[in-house]
Design a protein around this motif. Structure first.
Motif, PDB file in Angstrom:
ATOM      1  N   ARG A 517       0.806  -1.357  -0.084  1.00  0.00           N
ATOM      2  CA  ARG A 517      -0.139   0.031   0.001  1.00  0.00           C
ATOM      3  C   ARG A 517       1.124   1.311  -0.003  1.00  0.00           C
ATOM      4  O   ARG A 517       0.401   2.382  -0.360  1.00  0.00           O
ATOM      5  CB  ARG A 517      -1.001   0.028   1.102  1.00  0.00           C
ATOM      6  N   PHE A 518       1.858   1.479   0.390  1.00  0.00           N
ATOM      7  CA  PHE A 518       2.818   2.642   0.638  1.00  0.00           C
ATOM      8  C   PHE A 518       4.181   2.568  -0.208  1.00  0.00           C
ATOM      9  O   PHE A 518       4.714   3.540  -0.679  1.00  0.00           O
ATOM     10  CB  PHE A 518       3.030   2.690   2.286  1.00  0.00           C
ATOM     11  N   LEU A 519       4.756   1.408  -0.176  1.00  0.00           N
ATOM     12  CA  LEU A 519       6.261   1.120  -0.389  1.00  0.00           C
ATOM     13  C   LEU A 519       6.190   1.805  -2.203  1.00  0.00           C
ATOM     14  O   LEU A 519       7.045   2.563  -2.390  1.00  0.00           O
ATOM     15  CB  LEU A 519       6.772   0.034  -0.284  1.00  0.00           C
ATOM     16  N   HIS A 520       5.393   1.218  -3.071  1.00  0.00           N
ATOM     17  CA  HIS A 520       5.437   1.532  -4.325  1.00  0.00           C
ATOM     18  C   HIS A 520       5.106   3.114  -4.696  1.00  0.00           C
ATOM     19  O   HIS A 520       5.517   3.448  -5.635  1.00  0.00           O
ATOM     20  CB  HIS A 520       4.521   0.531  -5.279  1.00  0.00           C
ATOM     21  N   ARG A 521       4.173   3.610  -3.859  1.00  0.00           N
ATOM     22  CA  ARG A 521       3.884   5.007  -3.858  1.00  0.00           C
ATOM     23  C   ARG A 521       5.094   5.890  -3.513  1.00  0.00           C
ATOM     24  O   ARG A 521       5.218   6.838  -4.360  1.00  0.00           O
ATOM     25  CB  ARG A 521       2.868   5.247  -2.636  1.00  0.00           C
ATOM     26  N   MET A 522       5.898   5.317  -2.592  1.00  0.00           N
ATOM     27  CA  MET A 522       7.296   6.200  -2.472  1.00  0.00           C
ATOM     28  C   MET A 522       8.036   6.206  -3.565  1.00  0.00           C
ATOM     29  O   MET A 522       8.535   7.299  -3.816  1.00  0.00           O
ATOM     30  CB  MET A 522       8.023   5.337  -1.224  1.00  0.00           C
ATOM     31  N   PHE A 523       8.126   5.051  -4.457  1.00  0.00           N
ATOM     32  CA  PHE A 523       9.002   5.076  -5.705  1.00  0.00           C
ATOM     33  C   PHE A 523       8.271   6.187  -6.736  1.00  0.00           C
ATOM     34  O   PHE A 523       8.875   6.900  -7.468  1.00  0.00           O
ATOM     35  CB  PHE A 523       8.727   3.492  -6.328  1.00  0.00           C
ATOM     36  N   THR A 524       6.988   6.174  -6.752  1.00  0.00           N
ATOM     37  CA  THR A 524       6.090   6.997  -7.733  1.00  0.00           C
ATOM     38  C   THR A 524       6.586   8.368  -7.336  1.00  0.00           C
ATOM     39  O   THR A 524       6.875   9.211  -8.307  1.00  0.00           O
ATOM     40  CB  THR A 524       4.598   6.737  -7.669  1.00  0.00           C
ATOM     41  N   ILE A 525       6.690   8.879  -6.205  1.00  0.00           N
ATOM     42  CA  ILE A 525       6.944  10.163  -5.778  1.00  0.00           C
ATOM     43  C   ILE A 525       8.543  10.700  -5.950  1.00  0.00           C
ATOM     44  O   ILE A 525       8.605  11.633  -6.469  1.00  0.00           O
ATOM     45  CB  ILE A 525       6.670  10.327  -4.116  1.00  0.00           C
ATOM     46  N   ILE A 526       9.354   9.555  -5.796  1.00  0.00           N
ATOM     47  CA  ILE A 526      10.677   9.675  -6.017  1.00  0.00           C
ATOM     48  C   ILE A 526      11.031  10.166  -7.516  1.00  0.00           C
ATOM     49  O   ILE A 526      11.708  10.909  -7.950  1.00  0.00           O
ATOM     50  CB  ILE A 526      11.613   8.610  -5.729  1.00  0.00           C
ATOM     51  N   THR A 541      11.826   7.775   3.691  1.00  0.00           N
ATOM     52  CA  THR A 541      10.875   6.944   4.309  1.00  0.00           C
ATOM     53  C   THR A 541      10.853   5.374   3.451  1.00  0.00           C
ATOM     54  O   THR A 541      10.580   4.440   4.182  1.00  0.00           O
ATOM     55  CB  THR A 541       9.482   7.711   4.134  1.00  0.00           C
ATOM     56  N   LEU A 542      11.132   5.467   2.297  1.00  0.00           N
ATOM     57  CA  LEU A 542      11.409   4.136   1.704  1.00  0.00           C
ATOM     58  C   LEU A 542      12.589   3.448   1.974  1.00  0.00           C
ATOM     59  O   LEU A 542      12.231   2.251   2.436  1.00  0.00           O
ATOM     60  CB  LEU A 542      11.560   4.239   0.104  1.00  0.00           C
ATOM     61  N   CYS A 543      13.623   4.120   2.568  1.00  0.00           N
ATOM     62  CA  CYS A 543      14.712   3.296   3.200  1.00  0.00           C
ATOM     63  C   CYS A 543      14.239   2.640   4.616  1.00  0.00           C
ATOM     64  O   CYS A 543      14.524   1.758   4.944  1.00  0.00           O
ATOM     65  CB  CYS A 543      16.049   4.246   3.223  1.00  0.00           C
ATOM     66  N   GLN A 554      10.962  -9.508  -1.162  1.00  0.00           N
ATOM     67  CA  GLN A 554      10.487  -7.901  -1.337  1.00  0.00           C
ATOM     68  C   GLN A 554      11.781  -7.277  -1.222  1.00  0.00           C
ATOM     69  O   GLN A 554      11.798  -6.106  -1.856  1.00  0.00           O
ATOM     70  CB  GLN A 554       9.541  -7.545  -0.303  1.00  0.00           C
ATOM     71  N   ARG A 555      12.492  -7.386  -0.155  1.00  0.00           N
ATOM     72  CA  ARG A 555      13.701  -6.516  -0.014  1.00  0.00           C
ATOM     73  C   ARG A 555      14.833  -6.514  -1.181  1.00  0.00           C
ATOM     74  O   ARG A 555      14.975  -5.318  -1.903  1.00  0.00           O
ATOM     75  CB  ARG A 555      14.589  -7.053   1.105  1.00  0.00           C
ATOM     76  N   GLN A 556      14.904  -7.724  -1.966  1.00  0.00           N
ATOM     77  CA  GLN A 556      15.891  -7.747  -3.216  1.00  0.00           C
ATOM     78  C   GLN A 556      15.122  -6.916  -4.324  1.00  0.00           C
ATOM     79  O   GLN A 556      15.521  -6.310  -4.984  1.00  0.00           O
ATOM     80  CB  GLN A 556      15.953  -9.108  -3.447  1.00  0.00           C
ATOM     81  N   GLU A 557      13.684  -7.036  -4.321  1.00  0.00           N
ATOM     82  CA  GLU A 557      12.807  -6.384  -5.257  1.00  0.00           C
ATOM     83  C   GLU A 557      13.152  -4.870  -5.320  1.00  0.00           C
ATOM     84  O   GLU A 557      13.211  -4.266  -6.096  1.00  0.00           O
ATOM     85  CB  GLU A 557      11.485  -7.021  -5.325  1.00  0.00           C
ATOM     86  N   ILE A 558      12.989  -4.426  -4.135  1.00  0.00           N
ATOM     87  CA  ILE A 558      13.022  -2.965  -3.867  1.00  0.00           C
ATOM     88  C   ILE A 558      14.316  -2.439  -4.220  1.00  0.00           C
ATOM     89  O   ILE A 558      14.597  -1.653  -4.995  1.00  0.00           O
ATOM     90  CB  ILE A 558      12.720  -2.691  -2.519  1.00  0.00           C
TER      91      ILE A 558
END
Length: 783
Positions: A517-526, A541-543, A554-558
């Motif tokens: 719900r939140f992590l991919h949103r951080m990518f979009t903002i960056i 915040t993503l870190c 999931q960590r490896q994907e990020i």
């Protein structure tokens, strides 16, 4: 045909003629040579001499400049300024205008606050000038000098206050003095009271205080009444009861509403000084009478009452009977809905909404009620909140006025703390505030959002504990909607603040919920946001999300996404943000984690075509070297050295070359950590070791969770197999029981005709019955 005659060529249009008329006074406003000569100062004069000359012979504007620059002169040359300039300032102020007087008051206050001179020198040079200008005919100037004097009082010794301030105001406080002078004396008495012993206050000040409380002008009575609080704290409870309380009771019955309001405010502020008997027998009737009459007064009285009501109920709660407790609670509820229209279309309150200005004043009353909601929760006790106060709290959180909702949001975390076991009761209000249409409300709620969310998910073990787990999914859409609203607005600071506060989510919701719900949103903002502080906040915040993620996949994907979409992105802006993100990774993770996943990807940017990216990489090189540990990272050290050599030898951009040359000197001075760690870096190494252990622990926890899931699946499959075996055994046992029963029946059957008849009847019975009766007979035979 156009007319090119001389008159037509030089004749101006009407609008241009008007402009020329406007410009004429401007031409006349130029300084004449004589005026310029008078404004000219000899350049050979130093600052002190120039200031003395301008104050003596200069124009008013030049004297104004000296007064404004007085703090600088005192700072540079205090002795000469006090000896030569300040006396000239004193003479200059006698005939100076309002602007110069205000500037002088501000300059004198600045000199005091900066402590440029000793308090003895300040008293000798400036105090008399301040006192002389207190009686200025202009009210604004007089108030400015009064504020300066009140600030000076805090720093003055007692003897100076007594001789220079207290003794003179005894004569000025008489009725023969001006109203402005008597008002100033009221404030001065309140300010100096804490400086003296009880005996001095009783002898020299109390008679004057009583006289001012009985002044013929209501402004003086009101002003002195508001200073009684400071006088009371100076003389103590016993003397307050004997001298101040009678004056306070008399002022509470004054004919002027402003005096009664001042008496009410002072009474509430002094409640803690009086014992229970005085509160219940003397003060409570006065307070209740004021509250009853408040709805017949103007909105100013209601605003003061609503502001003081929380403190009033807190201090008097021990004196209330159940009926009085209910009366004050109903008063609070009435004030909290003042001016609101209900379903029948009519306002429940006595004051109708007639104008926008009146609506603002009434909204201020509700705003004060929202401010007092934590105190009222204590008043009704948290366990009674749902029954006695929840509807009022909900109304304030959903009030039509932004100011009210903003105040409710400001105190929401306090209410959450008080309701900790039953915090689930206000979950709906939190969601409503997160979904508020006003960003001001959302911005205020963000101040304590991490504390509130942690209380929402961890507070209490009572009946609300089950409810809160169910309600968490309601919070997540509200949080995502709030972030979307902030992103679409032009107020990027609110968006940045929100992203920073969302870093608390790993302590509030699960790792999977954050991931989806939140992590991919951080990518979009960056990647897509155009505001650098917002991008950096999202990156950090993503870190933090990555730091608390519990699944290796999931960590490896990020990490791969960071490297591919940012570090190797097409936009140089994204590559710069990748370096920002790597700095946050160095801050939050262990050295070994950064070296394992990000080190080489950072070094790849040495070949970046954009000079700004290479410049940022050069500035990061010392941090990269500091992240290495020998002998583990020897290969990475060699890669770093190759990168530096390449920048030194092949770099063509002059800015990058200049920076890398400076950075090389810093790199040469650095020492790489060697395992086991060196003593002088012991604290940093211990912190890094702690981070590394936490990362290893996360991996172990993930492995334990996998093993647990496998064991649960294995145990469930085993239970299912056991159940099937038991069912099959039960079926075979039932058949065996039927066979045994038939055999025993045959063995026990009688011989002859009776036996044959019995066997025939049983065979008919078995042939005529269906399967269920057989099962019933089987159960019966088993029993």
């Amino acid at each position: 045909m156009m007319d090119f005659s001389q008159n037509s060529l030089f004749q101006l249009p009407d609008d241009l003629q008007e402009i020329s008329i406007i410009e004429r006074p401007v031409r006349r406003s130029f300084k004449t040579p004589e005026e310029i000569e008078r404004l000219t100062v000899d350049e050979k004069l130093n600052d002190i001499e120039r200031a003395v000359y301008l104050l003596s012979c200069g124009q008013d504007v030049q004297g104004m400049s000296v007064v404004v620059s007085l703090p600088n002169l005192v700072r540079q040359n205090p002795t000469e300024t006090l000896r030569r300039v300040v006396p000239k300032v004193r003479e200059f102020l006698h005939l100076a205008g309002v602007e110069v007087q205000l500037a002088a008051a501000f300059s004198f206050l600045s000199i005091l606050q900066e402590e440029s001179v000793s308090i003895h020198s300040y008293t000798h040079s400036f105090l008399q000038i301040i006192l002389q200008n207190l009686d200025h005919r202009d009210t604004g100037v007089s108030n400015a000098w009064l504020e300066t004097l009140l600030a000076v009082v805090d720093a003055l010794p007692k003897e100076a206050i007594r001789q220079e301030i207290l003794n003179p105001i005894v004569s000025k406080a008489q009725l023969s003095q001006s109203l402005q002078s008597r008002l100033a004396n009221c404030k001065i008495l309140g300010k100096v009271a804490k400086k003296f012993e009880v005996s001095v206050i009783k002898k020299d000040m109390l008679p004057l205080v009583k006289s001012l409380c009985q002044d013929v002008e209501y402004e003086v009575r009101s002003c002195m009444c508001r200073q009684l609080e400071h006088i009371a704290h100076g003389i103590g409870p016993e003397l307050t009861k004997a001298t101040i309380l009678p004056e306070l009771i008399e002022l509470a019955r004054d004919e002027s509403s402003s005096v009664r309001l001042a008496a009410f405010d002072t009474t509430v502020n002094l409640l803690e000084l009086f014992d229970k008997d005085d509160r219940s027998q003397t003060l409570f009737p006065q307070v209740k009478l004021f509250c009853e009459k408040s709805f017949k007064s103007d909105e100013t009285v209601l605003a003061s009452l609503s502001l003081q009501l929380g403190k009033l109920c807190h201090h008097l709660s021990g004196c209330f009977t159940p009926e009085q407790h209910l009366w004050f609670l109903e008063l609070y509820k009435r004030l909290s809905t003042l001016g609101l229209h209900h379903e029948n279309g009519h306002s429940e309150q006595q004051i109708p909404i007639q104008s926008l200005e009146l609506e603002k004043k009434i909204a201020l009353v509700r705003k004060n009620c929202a401010y007092n909601i934590p105190a009222m929760v204590l008043f009704v006790e948290p366990q009674n909140f749902q029954l006695e106060l929840y509807s009022t709290f909900s109304s304030l959180c959903n009030d039509p006025a932004i100011l009210v909702r903003k105040t409710a949001a400001l105190g929401f975390h306090e209410v959450a703390k008080l309701l900790s076991p039953n915090i689930h009761l206000i979950h709906k209000e939190l969601v409503a505030l997160l979904q508020d249409n006003s960003l001001e409300v959302l911005d205020t709620l963000l101040d304590y959002l991490p504390e509130t969310l942690e209380l929402m998910t961890t507070g209490g073990d009572s009946a609300g504990s089950d409810t809160k787990l169910v309600n968490i999914p309601d919070l997540i859409p509200a949080l995502t909607a709030a972030e979307q609203k902030a992103a679409l607005s032009l107020k990027w600071r609110v968006h940045e603040k929100m992203l920073q506060k969302y870093s608390c989510l790993p302590h509030v919701i699960s790792s999977d919920q954050i991931y989806y719900r939140f992590l991919h949103r951080m990518f979009t903002i960056i990647i897509n946001n155009n505001v650098l502080p917002v991008q950096r906040a999202a990156a950090k915040t993503l870190c933090i999300f990555l730091r608390h993620n519990r699944k290796q996949e999931q960590r490896q994907e990020i990490i791969n996404k960071l490297i591919d979409q940012l570090g190797r992105g097409k936009s140089y802006w994204n590559r710069l943000r990748f370096l920002d993100t790597c700095e946050f990774v160095m801050e939050l993770f262990s050295k070994s984690f950064f070296c394992k996943y990000f080190f080489l990807s950072v070094l790849e940017l040495v070949n970046d075509p954009v000079a700004n990216v290479r410049i940022k990489l050069c500035y990061m090189l010392p941090k990269l070297k500091a992240s290495l540990k020998l002998p583990t990272d020897r290969n990475l050290l060699q890669q770093l050295e190759l990168c530096v050599r390449k920048l030194l030898c092949q770099e063509k951009d002059k800015d990058v070359t200049a920076i890398i040359r400076k950075v090389v000197f810093e790199l040469d001075k650095m020492e790489i950590a060697v395992e086991p760690f060196q003593k002088r870096c012991y604290e940093k190494d211990l912190l890094d070791l702690k981070k590394e252990k936490e990362e290893i622990l996360l991996l172990e926890m993930e492995q334990m969770e996998k093993e647990k899931q496998q064991n649960e699946m294995k145990s469930s499959s085993e239970k299912l197999a056991d159940k099937k075996r038991r069912d099959s055994k039960a079926g075979s046992a039932g058949i065996k029981t039927v066979t045994t029963s038939n055999t025993s029946n045959r063995a026990s059957s009688p011989s002859g005709k009776e036996g044959k008849k019995t066997k025939m009847s049983r065979s008919r019975s078995l042939s005529n019955h269906t399967t269920p009766p057989k099962l019933g007979a089987l159960d019966k035979s088993i029993v």
